[in-house]
Design an enzyme around this catalytic site. Structure first.
Site, PDB file in Angstrom:
ATOM      1  N   THR A 182       0.822  -1.209   0.000  1.00  0.00           N
ATOM      2  CA  THR A 182       0.000   0.000   0.000  1.00  0.00           C
ATOM      3  C   THR A 182       0.860   1.265   0.000  1.00  0.00           C
ATOM      4  O   THR A 182       1.998   1.244   0.483  1.00  0.00           O
ATOM      5  CB  THR A 182      -0.916   0.004   1.253  1.00  0.00           C
ATOM      6  OG1 THR A 182      -1.448   1.296   1.449  1.00  0.00           O
ATOM      7  CG2 THR A 182      -0.160  -0.379   2.509  1.00  0.00           C
ATOM      8  N   ASP A 183       0.275   2.351  -0.498  1.00  0.00           N
ATOM      9  CA  ASP A 183       0.974   3.652  -0.444  1.00  0.00           C
ATOM     10  C   ASP A 183       1.208   4.104   0.994  1.00  0.00           C
ATOM     11  O   ASP A 183       2.070   4.936   1.259  1.00  0.00           O
ATOM     12  CB  ASP A 183       0.173   4.728  -1.206  1.00  0.00           C
ATOM     13  CG  ASP A 183      -1.223   4.988  -0.643  1.00  0.00           C
ATOM     14  OD1 ASP A 183      -1.712   4.184   0.185  1.00  0.00           O
ATOM     15  OD2 ASP A 183      -1.837   6.001  -1.037  1.00  0.00           O
ATOM     16  N   GLU A 184       0.429   3.520   1.933  1.00  0.00           N
ATOM     17  CA  GLU A 184       0.525   3.993   3.318  1.00  0.00           C
ATOM     18  C   GLU A 184       1.878   3.697   3.957  1.00  0.00           C
ATOM     19  O   GLU A 184       2.220   4.266   4.988  1.00  0.00           O
ATOM     20  CB  GLU A 184      -0.596   3.380   4.163  1.00  0.00           C
ATOM     21  CG  GLU A 184      -1.964   3.763   3.655  1.00  0.00           C
ATOM     22  CD  GLU A 184      -3.081   3.565   4.676  1.00  0.00           C
ATOM     23  OE1 GLU A 184      -2.798   3.559   5.886  1.00  0.00           O
ATOM     24  OE2 GLU A 184      -4.224   3.414   4.238  1.00  0.00           O
ATOM     25  N   TYR A 243      -1.708  -0.653  11.072  1.00  0.00           N
ATOM     26  CA  TYR A 243      -1.922  -1.294   9.768  1.00  0.00           C
ATOM     27  C   TYR A 243      -0.734  -1.035   8.845  1.00  0.00           C
ATOM     28  O   TYR A 243      -0.115  -1.967   8.315  1.00  0.00           O
ATOM     29  CB  TYR A 243      -3.228  -0.781   9.123  1.00  0.00           C
ATOM     30  CG  TYR A 243      -3.301  -1.047   7.632  1.00  0.00           C
ATOM     31  CD1 TYR A 243      -3.366  -2.346   7.131  1.00  0.00           C
ATOM     32  CD2 TYR A 243      -3.280   0.009   6.709  1.00  0.00           C
ATOM     33  CE1 TYR A 243      -3.414  -2.598   5.761  1.00  0.00           C
ATOM     34  CE2 TYR A 243      -3.329  -0.229   5.338  1.00  0.00           C
ATOM     35  CZ  TYR A 243      -3.397  -1.540   4.867  1.00  0.00           C
ATOM     36  OH  TYR A 243      -3.430  -1.775   3.513  1.00  0.00           O
ATOM     37  N   LYS A 254       2.185  -3.554   7.205  1.00  0.00           N
ATOM     38  CA  LYS A 254       2.405  -3.710   5.759  1.00  0.00           C
ATOM     39  C   LYS A 254       3.859  -3.381   5.399  1.00  0.00           C
ATOM     40  O   LYS A 254       4.462  -4.042   4.555  1.00  0.00           O
ATOM     41  CB  LYS A 254       1.446  -2.813   4.965  1.00  0.00           C
ATOM     42  CG  LYS A 254      -0.021  -3.182   5.079  1.00  0.00           C
ATOM     43  CD  LYS A 254      -0.379  -4.545   4.506  1.00  0.00           C
ATOM     44  CE  LYS A 254      -0.307  -4.605   3.013  1.00  0.00           C
ATOM     45  NZ  LYS A 254      -0.766  -5.925   2.499  1.00  0.00           N
TER      46      LYS A 254
HETATM   47  P1  NAD Z   1     -10.164  -6.800   2.383  1.00  0.00           P
HETATM   48  O1  NAD Z   1     -10.091  -6.485   3.839  1.00  0.00           O
HETATM   49  O2  NAD Z   1     -11.384  -6.467   1.624  1.00  0.00           O
HETATM   50  O3  NAD Z   1      -9.908  -8.364   2.161  1.00  0.00           O
HETATM   51  C1  NAD Z   1      -8.892  -9.072   2.804  1.00  0.00           C
HETATM   52  C2  NAD Z   1      -9.145 -10.564   2.572  1.00  0.00           C
HETATM   53  O4  NAD Z   1      -8.106 -11.306   3.229  1.00  0.00           O
HETATM   54  C3  NAD Z   1     -10.470 -11.058   3.152  1.00  0.00           C
HETATM   55  O5  NAD Z   1     -11.133 -11.892   2.222  1.00  0.00           O
HETATM   56  C4  NAD Z   1     -10.049 -11.869   4.383  1.00  0.00           C
HETATM   57  O6  NAD Z   1     -10.948 -12.921   4.712  1.00  0.00           O
HETATM   58  C5  NAD Z   1      -8.689 -12.389   3.946  1.00  0.00           C
HETATM   59  N1  NAD Z   1      -7.806 -12.709   5.088  1.00  0.00           N
HETATM   60  C6  NAD Z   1      -7.543 -11.939   6.174  1.00  0.00           C
HETATM   61  N2  NAD Z   1      -6.711 -12.589   7.002  1.00  0.00           N
HETATM   62  C7  NAD Z   1      -6.421 -13.788   6.422  1.00  0.00           C
HETATM   63  C8  NAD Z   1      -5.592 -14.868   6.777  1.00  0.00           C
HETATM   64  N3  NAD Z   1      -4.888 -14.880   7.916  1.00  0.00           N
HETATM   65  N4  NAD Z   1      -5.522 -15.925   5.943  1.00  0.00           N
HETATM   66  C9  NAD Z   1      -6.231 -15.954   4.784  1.00  0.00           C
HETATM   67  N5  NAD Z   1      -7.047 -14.944   4.403  1.00  0.00           N
HETATM   68  C10 NAD Z   1      -7.126 -13.878   5.208  1.00  0.00           C
HETATM   69  O7  NAD Z   1      -8.877  -6.137   1.744  1.00  0.00           O
HETATM   70  P2  NAD Z   1      -8.663  -5.435   0.338  1.00  0.00           P
HETATM   71  O8  NAD Z   1      -9.097  -4.038   0.442  1.00  0.00           O
HETATM   72  O9  NAD Z   1      -9.188  -6.302  -0.727  1.00  0.00           O
HETATM   73  O10 NAD Z   1      -7.076  -5.417   0.289  1.00  0.00           O
HETATM   74  C11 NAD Z   1      -6.345  -6.458  -0.341  1.00  0.00           C
HETATM   75  C12 NAD Z   1      -4.863  -6.136  -0.255  1.00  0.00           C
HETATM   76  O11 NAD Z   1      -4.616  -4.896  -0.895  1.00  0.00           O
HETATM   77  C13 NAD Z   1      -4.364  -5.983   1.184  1.00  0.00           C
HETATM   78  O12 NAD Z   1      -3.093  -6.567   1.262  1.00  0.00           O
HETATM   79  C14 NAD Z   1      -4.277  -4.480   1.384  1.00  0.00           C
HETATM   80  O13 NAD Z   1      -3.267  -4.152   2.314  1.00  0.00           O
HETATM   81  C15 NAD Z   1      -3.931  -4.013  -0.018  1.00  0.00           C
HETATM   82  N6  NAD Z   1      -4.360  -2.645  -0.347  1.00  0.00           N
HETATM   83  C16 NAD Z   1      -5.680  -2.296  -0.243  1.00  0.00           C
HETATM   84  C17 NAD Z   1      -6.069  -0.999  -0.598  1.00  0.00           C
HETATM   85  C18 NAD Z   1      -7.512  -0.568  -0.528  1.00  0.00           C
HETATM   86  O14 NAD Z   1      -7.794   0.626  -0.722  1.00  0.00           O
HETATM   87  N7  NAD Z   1      -8.459  -1.456  -0.300  1.00  0.00           N
HETATM   88  C19 NAD Z   1      -5.119  -0.074  -1.045  1.00  0.00           C
HETATM   89  C20 NAD Z   1      -3.775  -0.470  -1.142  1.00  0.00           C
HETATM   90  C21 NAD Z   1      -3.421  -1.770  -0.797  1.00  0.00           C
HETATM   91  P1  TYD Z   2     -10.456   4.696   4.682  1.00  0.00           P
HETATM   92  O1  TYD Z   2     -11.466   4.347   3.644  1.00  0.00           O
HETATM   93  O2  TYD Z   2     -10.571   4.064   6.021  1.00  0.00           O
HETATM   94  O3  TYD Z   2      -9.023   4.422   4.052  1.00  0.00           O
HETATM   95  P2  TYD Z   2      -7.536   4.826   4.612  1.00  0.00           P
HETATM   96  O4  TYD Z   2      -7.615   5.192   6.035  1.00  0.00           O
HETATM   97  O5  TYD Z   2      -6.788   3.540   4.400  1.00  0.00           O
HETATM   98  O6  TYD Z   2      -7.074   5.935   3.724  1.00  0.00           O
HETATM   99  O7  TYD Z   2     -10.475   6.256   4.899  1.00  0.00           O
HETATM  100  C1  TYD Z   2     -10.265   7.153   3.825  1.00  0.00           C
HETATM  101  C2  TYD Z   2     -10.253   8.561   4.370  1.00  0.00           C
HETATM  102  O8  TYD Z   2     -11.567   8.875   4.876  1.00  0.00           O
HETATM  103  C3  TYD Z   2      -9.323   8.765   5.545  1.00  0.00           C
HETATM  104  O9  TYD Z   2      -8.781  10.088   5.471  1.00  0.00           O
HETATM  105  C4  TYD Z   2     -10.217   8.636   6.764  1.00  0.00           C
HETATM  106  C5  TYD Z   2     -11.521   9.202   6.275  1.00  0.00           C
HETATM  107  N1  TYD Z   2     -12.751   8.642   6.854  1.00  0.00           N
HETATM  108  C6  TYD Z   2     -13.734   9.490   7.369  1.00  0.00           C
HETATM  109  O10 TYD Z   2     -13.585  10.719   7.371  1.00  0.00           O
HETATM  110  N2  TYD Z   2     -14.871   8.934   7.887  1.00  0.00           N
HETATM  111  C7  TYD Z   2     -15.075   7.589   7.915  1.00  0.00           C
HETATM  112  O11 TYD Z   2     -16.134   7.134   8.423  1.00  0.00           O
HETATM  113  C8  TYD Z   2     -14.060   6.724   7.391  1.00  0.00           C
HETATM  114  C9  TYD Z   2     -14.235   5.240   7.402  1.00  0.00           C
HETATM  115  C10 TYD Z   2     -12.915   7.298   6.856  1.00  0.00           C
END
Ligand code: NAD
Ligand code: TYD
Length: 333
Positions: A123-125, A150, A154
């Protein structure tokens, strides 16, 4: 090719698997998912016959080793993770268990069983945040400075992948994308949470003053980028972004407009304990492979709103007691 995708019942994972089956039906796909609160097996209902689905935990050394031994994977894509920043402040332990120990388990098995390529979805985070008025964009070579449990977990996973793959034949790709949005996202993240609120005629809770900035990429663009890197990328780290960071308030104003609602549907709530101000990435490396994000924020938001409107039951199913207890913890503490 034999491909393992972990976390495939989650948001990005289920979009990724649907995309892979459409674009490369000739490959053989195994998925592993523990089905935490964020994973939903029904996300794959329409394609389940085409997959080898294993409900398992990536930290489970024995089960994972049996799978690697049996399946002889060419590629492993690790998306399984605990992903929500707010939850990581409530209990960081599952984040370190899955994101750090689970990833370590997989990369060690990938080396042991001669997997050709390991794609770690990061992630960018991990770079940490930037000042709101900064015009800097993080490069893949920049130092990591994560700020919440988190993003720390990562970053640890990224560093362990880099260290454990060094000197081995395993080709390591790490993708660092900005915030994704789109279908199948659990309604604790900002966009589906806001859509859920508006569909129920409720106000959207905005942390702090709403000026924090994120660079929202439509999930299918990220999925295309991961597929490209998985098949053609030179080993290394790749940033993935839409390229236009905007404030949470700007984003929500656009969303409100699509519901014909005004700013009275925004309510300012207590800020996150540690709330990163701005994320922004330099994407010249992946652009040099011919990739750019195709779906504009306007188009992506429309697609996302339409999807949730057509799948109201997806949101209803999520709103069980545990979900409501979680919301109470975040918004009323
Ligand atoms: P999500 O939370 O929707 O899904 C995560 C999945 O992983 C779920 O299906 C969960 O059941 C499974 N999981 C969790 N723990 C597990 C374990 N111990 N063993 C097997 N399965 C397990 O997440 P997402 O948003 O789809 O993110 C997927 C990946 O992308 C993550 O690695 C996250 O860090 C990365 N990512 C997400 C975002 C975003 O905006 N959603 C952005 C950048 C990177
Ligand atoms: P989020 O979707 O949780 O992603 P991330 O924290 O990984 O960027 O949040 C996106 C942005 O929105 C973040 O600046 C936090 C803010 N936010 C709110 O203001 N209210 C909310 O209820 C949530 C879930 C997030």
């Amino acid at each position: 090719m034999k491909i393992l995708v972990t976390g495939a019942c989650g948001f990005i994972g289920s979009n990724f698997i649907h995309y892979l089956l459409d674009s490369h039906p000739e490959d053989n796909y195994t998925i592993v998912d523990k089905l935490t609160y964020a994973g939903d097996i029904h996300n794959l209902d329409d394609i389940k016959e085409k997959l080898d689905i294993r409900i398992a935990d990536i930290t489970d050394e024995k089960t994972m080793e049996e799978l690697f031994y049996k399946k002889d994977f060419d590629i492993v894509v690790n998306m399984a993770a605990e992903t929500h920043v707010d939850r990581s402040f409530i209990d960081e332990e599952p984040f370190f268990r899955t994101n750090v120990l689970g990833t370590t388990n997989l990369i060690k098995l990938a080396k042991k069983y001669h997997v050709r390529r390991f794609v770690q979805i990061s992630t960018d985070e991990v770079y940490g945040d930037l000042a709101l008025d900064s015009d800097y964009r993080y490069k893949e070579t920049d130092r990591l400075a994560p700020s919440n449990p988190y993003s720390i977990s990562k970053a640890m996973a990224d560093l362990l992948c880099l260290s454990l793959s060094k000197g081995s034949e395993l080709e390591l790709i790490i993708t660092r994308s900005t915030n994704n949005y789109g279908p199948y996202q659990y309604p604790e993240k900002l966009i589906p949470l806001a859509i859920d609120r508006l569909l129920s005629d409720k106000k959207i809770p905005v942390y702090g003053d709403g000026r924090n900035m994120r660079d929202w990429i439509y999930v299918l663009d990220n999925v295309r980028a991961i597929d490209l890197l998985m098949r053609k990328g030179t080993p290394g780290i790749y940033n993935i972004a839409y390229g236009h960071p905007i404030s949470n308030l700007e984003l929500l104003t656009d969303l409100l407009r699509s519901f014909d609602k005004d700013e009275s549907y925004i309510t300012f709530v207590k800020d996150r304990k540690v709330h990163d101000l701005r994320y922004a990435l330099d994407v010249s490396k992946i652009e040099s492979l011919g990739f750019d994000a195709k779906i504009t924020l306007k188009e992506g938001l429309k697609k996302t709103v339409d999807w949730y409107k057509a799948h109201r039951s997806y949101l209803e199913v999520k709103k069980d007691r545990a979900y409501n207890d979680y919301l109470k913890k975040v918004y009323e503490e």
